[in-house]
Design an enzyme around this catalytic site. Sequence first.
Site, PDB file in Angstrom:
ATOM      1  N   LYS A   1     -10.095   4.490  -3.646  1.00 36.24           N
ATOM      2  CA  LYS A   1      -9.274   3.298  -3.853  1.00 36.24           C
ATOM      3  C   LYS A   1      -9.779   2.492  -5.053  1.00 36.24           C
ATOM      4  CE  LYS A   1      -6.098   0.497  -1.910  1.00 36.24           C
ATOM      5  NZ  LYS A   1      -4.740   0.947  -1.588  1.00 36.24           N
TER       6      LYS A   1
ATOM      7  N   SER B   1       2.695   3.040 -11.181  1.00 36.21           N
ATOM      8  CA  SER B   1       4.076   2.739 -10.789  1.00 36.21           C
ATOM      9  C   SER B   1       4.767   1.850 -11.837  1.00 36.21           C
ATOM     10  CB  SER B   1       4.108   2.052  -9.420  1.00 36.21           C
ATOM     11  OG  SER B   1       3.287   0.910  -9.416  1.00 36.21           O
TER      12      SER B   1
ATOM     13  N   GLY C   1       3.198  10.706 -10.969  1.00 32.89           N
ATOM     14  CA  GLY C   1       4.499  10.031 -10.911  1.00 32.89           C
ATOM     15  C   GLY C   1       5.596  10.973 -10.491  1.00 32.89           C
TER      16      GLY C   1
ATOM     17  N   SER D   1       3.972  -3.641  -3.216  1.00 37.03           N
ATOM     18  CA  SER D   1       3.262  -4.721  -3.890  1.00 37.03           C
ATOM     19  C   SER D   1       1.999  -4.972  -3.084  1.00 37.03           C
ATOM     20  CB  SER D   1       4.122  -5.985  -3.961  1.00 37.03           C
ATOM     21  OG  SER D   1       3.447  -7.000  -4.672  1.00 37.03           O
ATOM     22  N   MET D   2       1.057  -4.022  -3.203  1.00 36.91           N
ATOM     23  CA  MET D   2      -0.131  -4.028  -2.356  1.00 36.91           C
ATOM     24  C   MET D   2      -1.102  -5.152  -2.721  1.00 36.91           C
ATOM     25  SD  MET D   2       0.573  -1.546  -0.342  1.00 36.91           S
ATOM     26  CE  MET D   2      -0.982  -1.282   0.504  1.00 36.91           C
ATOM     27  N   GLY D   3      -1.256  -5.407  -4.011  1.00 34.43           N
ATOM     28  CA  GLY D   3      -2.196  -6.446  -4.439  1.00 34.43           C
ATOM     29  C   GLY D   3      -3.652  -6.021  -4.407  1.00 34.43           C
TER      30      GLY D   3
ATOM     31  N   CYS E   1      -2.558  -2.135 -12.691  1.00 32.54           N
ATOM     32  CA  CYS E   1      -2.004  -2.554 -11.403  1.00 32.54           C
ATOM     33  C   CYS E   1      -0.924  -3.609 -11.639  1.00 32.54           C
ATOM     34  CB  CYS E   1      -3.074  -3.137 -10.496  1.00 32.54           C
ATOM     35  SG  CYS E   1      -2.388  -3.629  -8.899  1.00 32.54           S
TER      36      CYS E   1
END
Length: 310
Positions: free
Chosen positions: A45, A192, A247, A70-72, A128
């Site tokens: 991660k 992304s 992707g 939209s994990m942040g 990110c």
Amino acid sequence: MIDISADISGVHFDSCIMNASGPLDTTLEELTDIATSSAGGIVMKSCTVEVREGNPEPRYVDVEWGSINSMGLPNLGYKYYNEITPKLKSYGKPLIASIAGAESQEYKKIVESFNTSNVDILEINLSCPNVVGRPQIGYDFEMSEEIMGVVGDVSDKPWGVKLPPYFDFVHFEEMASILNNSKISFIVSINSIGNALFIDWETEKVLIKPKGGFGGLGGKYIKPTALANVRKFHELLDKSIKIVGVGGVYSGIDAFEFILSGATLLQLGTSFAQEGPQIFERVTRELKAIMEKKGYKSLEDFRGKLKVMN
């Protein structure tokens, strides 16, 4: 014997197919599932200096052709990922740390900490798109160059950068110039596509909570953009700089097309989140079947050999 192995800076991958940093790779338990799968490497991660809870939920939703998130940057902090590296390395696969920061000194601190770890390769995340209030570093060429300079000065490990998608040839050329003048070993392309929006027409609501529903687009939607980025950077970068394509890789055909465009390794993100660790074995099998059908023995037989129309 069909060979789908690959190398980056002397680090050997028995398979070119692995996970992308993001889904299902936060804890030791999740990373062990990757380590015991057919994945060619283990990507951890994206970690930050401090532990991060990330954005409020719901923050990830599967949609028809992929996902929006939209994990942040939720993660357990760089010290945790440093501590678990011996256990993960015991599985005998290349181990990749993914590093995220707000500015160059945060990257420097984390990179220095991994210098003495069991990690083989560092992936510097410049892309990110889902941290509220912060721009993507990869679109700030001056800041990107500064961070690459700092990482190049302090890293004892081979390293590369994870980039956002680019859409204009001028931007490809500007970033390629910076990359060609750095100490980089590889790029990861693409993260992304930022700030997509999905709506549930029946409830008249957005699908995710953070940022008013805006989030990163992943999956099959982004494959044409990812292929274009891999291809353009293959044309512009020094051949010593390898490309990790990511992707929209769901099948052996997808994998074949990325390698044909110039990728050396492949990462699976949304598809891995949706199918689980067994996807690595399936895509490997499908890729080998395509290579056998075409008479290719290794990835070098067709890597970057995409044909254009005269």
